[in-house]
Design an enzyme around this catalytic site. Structure first.
Site, mmCIF file in Angstrom:
data_model
loop_
_atom_site.group_PDB
_atom_site.id
_atom_site.type_symbol
_atom_site.label_atom_id
_atom_site.label_comp_id
_atom_site.label_asym_id
_atom_site.label_seq_id
_atom_site.Cartn_x
_atom_site.Cartn_y
_atom_site.Cartn_z
ATOM 1 N N LYS B 69 0.807 -1.232 0.000
ATOM 2 C CA LYS B 69 0.000 0.000 0.000
ATOM 3 C C LYS B 69 0.840 1.282 0.000
ATOM 4 O O LYS B 69 0.410 2.301 -0.530
ATOM 5 C CB LYS B 69 -0.934 0.003 1.209
ATOM 6 N N GLU B 91 -9.800 5.390 3.622
ATOM 7 C CA GLU B 91 -10.502 4.264 4.225
ATOM 8 C C GLU B 91 -9.472 3.189 4.502
ATOM 9 O O GLU B 91 -8.413 3.160 3.873
ATOM 10 C CB GLU B 91 -11.557 3.723 3.243
ATOM 11 N N SER B 357 1.488 -9.810 -0.681
ATOM 12 C CA SER B 357 1.221 -8.374 -0.608
ATOM 13 C C SER B 357 1.615 -7.734 0.711
ATOM 14 O O SER B 357 1.880 -6.541 0.773
ATOM 15 C CB SER B 357 -0.254 -8.119 -0.893
HETATM 16 C C1 LIG Z 1 -1.582 -7.037 2.895
HETATM 17 C C2 LIG Z 1 -2.780 -6.727 2.076
HETATM 18 N N1 LIG Z 1 -2.986 -7.398 0.938
HETATM 19 C C3 LIG Z 1 -4.067 -7.168 0.167
HETATM 20 C C4 LIG Z 1 -5.020 -6.242 0.517
HETATM 21 C C5 LIG Z 1 -6.220 -6.100 -0.368
HETATM 22 O O1 LIG Z 1 -6.201 -4.956 -1.155
HETATM 23 P P1 LIG Z 1 -5.927 -5.044 -2.718
HETATM 24 O O2 LIG Z 1 -6.793 -6.078 -3.286
HETATM 25 O O3 LIG Z 1 -6.262 -3.667 -3.198
HETATM 26 O O4 LIG Z 1 -4.492 -5.348 -2.903
HETATM 27 C C6 LIG Z 1 -4.844 -5.502 1.688
HETATM 28 C C7 LIG Z 1 -5.848 -4.492 2.073
HETATM 29 O O5 LIG Z 1 -5.996 -4.073 3.162
HETATM 30 C C8 LIG Z 1 -3.708 -5.752 2.481
HETATM 31 O O6 LIG Z 1 -3.505 -5.084 3.618
#
Ligand SMILES: Cc1ncc(COP(=O)(O)O)c(C=O)c1O
Lengths: 262, 387
Positions: B69, B91, B357
């Protein structure tokens, strides 16, 4: 008939017109019917019937909670059409649907407009549908096709360019929000309101309705020389929230009667 | 009501795209503040244990603040500065996007307000604490589902009322234009890094890239570099507790097209168009909508969508921790769980890249509870006695 009815309601203007608002199914479908009739009888010139939606972006806590409660009560879109049909046969003032676009979209834009007309609605207010999307979504053209007013919503931050775009497609009246923000009764009107409404008047040939935050007789007095219709939304719901079930009708009636100015 | 602000943002973003000094500042901060590039790690032990395909992990958890993020937060913070805004709002679900927003707000000198569902505050308290330490105000959202979608609604409402001095730093590839395009652009660095890094390891592109999908920012980031290549792209959704309404966040195939929160895409909704309740063990995937680009990639069959259940996510978290020494965020563990299942079906020469992620530090309370860790619980009790 929708267009004519709205025009007629504004012509021969002696006082500022009043548009009241109800969330369909709040506090119950029965009450929506009773309150709408009572409003019509006590001087409302238009009623905006809001179809409850799970994510009402333009609404503050008062209307949001009313939507939430109505949905919890089990209110369906088909109930909204039933109520429109029933009320339009029993009251003589124009009734409008207020709906978020997903409600209209999911129902089918064409079918929604067609059924709204069949049920006696005079117009639609869809606050989250910008004119820019018309080529994709065809909301305005379907309103035209079924002779419904498509009420454009503008705000104090609308650029001149945008006012022009809205003015081009406006029908019935234009809905100008009294401040840049979401719905909810306020104590005071903004000082910049006069200049803003004068600007709106330059762009629009249709009458001007002002809503968002309007809650008192003094507000209507201030708006009278500047606009054609005052919209009372959250303020009525606040009255309902503060009433005992047995007094709701009486309290709403008194509230509306106290608002009226000559 | 928001169109003027969206037009302003689009204009500033389009100008920035053409402006080399923007790119320079963005890349400089990614390198010296966020910690990019993040490593691509060969999951040797896991691959050997499964005795199947070769698994690589793109470790986005090593970004500053613990997830991908921060990347779009830096990009948007630079734009907000250029627009002369004073405040950032956002948010957040898992709190990772809120944390990253609070972080760039502190770094750039913005004031910061974060909207977070009451339920998410309760399950991701460590991130709430961190956001507040960074000087942000965290506002609990008490309406609706009290999760991510309601936090988006609350942020939009606040923005409508405060457009002049506030930039809404939306945290995924959802919402009105230009957010999906812009955040996808910022996140596309992830896919580019994967491509380069894997070339060094293997000398060729992967066969599969797998990412979890909430709104879709990490998935679009990882996928965007491979859209034109012969690479299978798989998005993993939250299978939650089961297939009943309210038990998951499976937009494909349970969702249908709608227009909500300013964008047209697939949503979990009923026949009246009202959004449905969702559930996931991971707050970040607990959302009824999905980015419009991913919806299109679904319709054109370029991206495949699968889902895994909460339980599989927990096992995958533990397995990855014990084989590779990496504790993934619960969101990311969805991608791991599916990656493991897929690897088992593939021959050894196939290459899978899993986009991790985020890291799992934020989830220790959820994990301790799910694993029924008695020692952790008695620690909490003792700790409370002490305070
Ligand atoms: C570690 C992590 N992965 C994935 C997401 C999901 O978001 P996105 O689908 O936009 O990557 C979040 C959202 O809070 C997150 O904190």
């Amino acid at each position: 008939m929708g267009l004519n009815l709205i025009d007629q309601q504004i012509k021969n203007k002696k006082r500022i017109r009043l548009m009241t608002h109800l969330v369909i199914g709040f506090p119950s479908l029965d009450f929506t019917i009773k309150l709408a009739k009572l409003m019509a009888k006590n001087g409302a010139d238009f009623i905006e019937l809001q179809i409850p939606f799970s994510d009402p972006l333009a609404d503050g806590p008062t209307i949001m909670k009313a939507c939430e409660e109505s949905l919890l009560n089990g209110t369906k879109v088909k109930d909204a059409f039933k109520i429109m049909k029933l009320l339009s046969s029993q009251v003589s003032i124009p009734l409008l649907f207020m709906a978020y676009y997903n409600t209209v979209f999911k129902y089918g834009v064409k079918k929604f407009c067609q059924d709204a007309k069949l049920c006696g609605a005079s117009g639609l207010i869809v606050p989250d549908m910008p004119v820019d999307e018309e080529n994709e979504e065809h909301l305005i053209s379907n309103c035209r096709k079924f002779r419904l007013c498509n009420i454009q919503v503008i705000s104090p931050v609308s650029t001149n360019d945008r006012l022009q775009k809205n003015a081009k497609v406006a029908s019935g009246f234009v809905y100008a929000t009294a401040h840049q923000g979401i719905t909810g009764a306020k104590n005071q009107l903004e000082s910049s309101l006069e200049a803003y409404l004068k600007k709106v008047k330059k762009y629009f040939s249709v009458p001007i309705a002002v809503g968002f935050g309007i809650s008192q007789k003094e507000h209507l007095e201030k708006l009278a020389p500047l606009s054609d219709i005052a919209v009372i939304g959250s303020a009525v719901i606040n009255v309902i929230n503060l009433s005992n079930k047995d007094n709701i009708e009486e309290d709403v009636k008194n509230f509306i009667n106290n608002l009226k100015i000559c | 009501m928001l169109i003027p602000s969206l037009e302003e943002l689009e204009k500033i973003y389009n100008n920035a795209k053409k402006d080399p000094s923007f790119k320079k500042e963005f890349n400089f901060l990614l390198k010296t503040f966020a910690g990019r590039p993040t490593p691509l790690t060969f999951a040797k032990n896991l691959s050997e244990k499964l005795g199947a395909a070769r698994i690589y992990l793109k470790n986005e958890g090593l970004n500053h603040t613990g997830a991908h993020k921060i990347t779009h937060c830096i990009g948007q913070a630079i734009l907000a500065k250029r627009m002369g805004k004073k405040r950032l709002i956002a948010e957040t679900g898992a709190g990772q996007h809120g944390l990253a927003t609070a972080t760039v707000a502190a770094k750039f000198g913005f004031s910061c307000t974060i909207f977070m569902g009451e339920i998410d505050i309760a399950r991701q308290r460590p991130n709430v604490f961190l956001m507040e330490q960074l000087g942000a105000t965290v506002i609990p959202v008490t309406f609706g589902n009290k999760t991510l979608k309601d936090a988006v609604n609350a942020a939009i409402k606040y923005w409508i009322e405060n457009v002049k001095d506030t930039h809404y730093l939306l945290g995924s590839v959802v919402g009105p234009h230009p957010y999906p395009v812009m955040n996808c652009d910022f996140q596309s660095v992830v896919g580019k890094e994967i491509k380069l890094q894997l070339r060094k390891f293997e000398g060729k592109p992967p066969d599969y890239v797998i990412a979890c999908v909430g709104g879709g920012s990490n998935a679009m980031g990882a996928f965007s570099a491979f859209l034109k290549d012969d690479v299978r792209l798989i998005g993993v959704e939250a299978g939650g507790k089961g297939n009943q309404v309210g038990e998951n966040a499976i937009r494909f195939p349970f969702g249908s097209v709608g227009v909500v929160e300013g964008y047209k895409s697939y949503f979990l909704q009923n026949s009246d168009g009202n959004l449905q309740k969702t559930h996931s063990i991971s707050a970040g995937l607990d959302y009824p909508g999905i980015g419009p680009q991913l919806s299109l990639l679904h319709d054109t069959k370029r991206v495949e969508f699968v889902n895994v259940k909460d339980k599989e996510v927990l096992s995958a978290t533990r397995l990855l921790a014990q084989t590779e020494g990496i504790i993934p965020a619960l969101e990311s563990a969805h991608a791991v769980a599916f990656g493991i299942k897929l690897a088992l079906k593939l021959p050894k020469e196939k290459i899978i890249v899993i986009n991790l992620s985020g890291r799992g530090d934020k989830d220790i309370f959820i994990l301790a509870k799910a694993f029924k860790d008695k020692k952790f619980m008695s620690f909490l009790k003792e700790y409370l006695k002490d305070v």
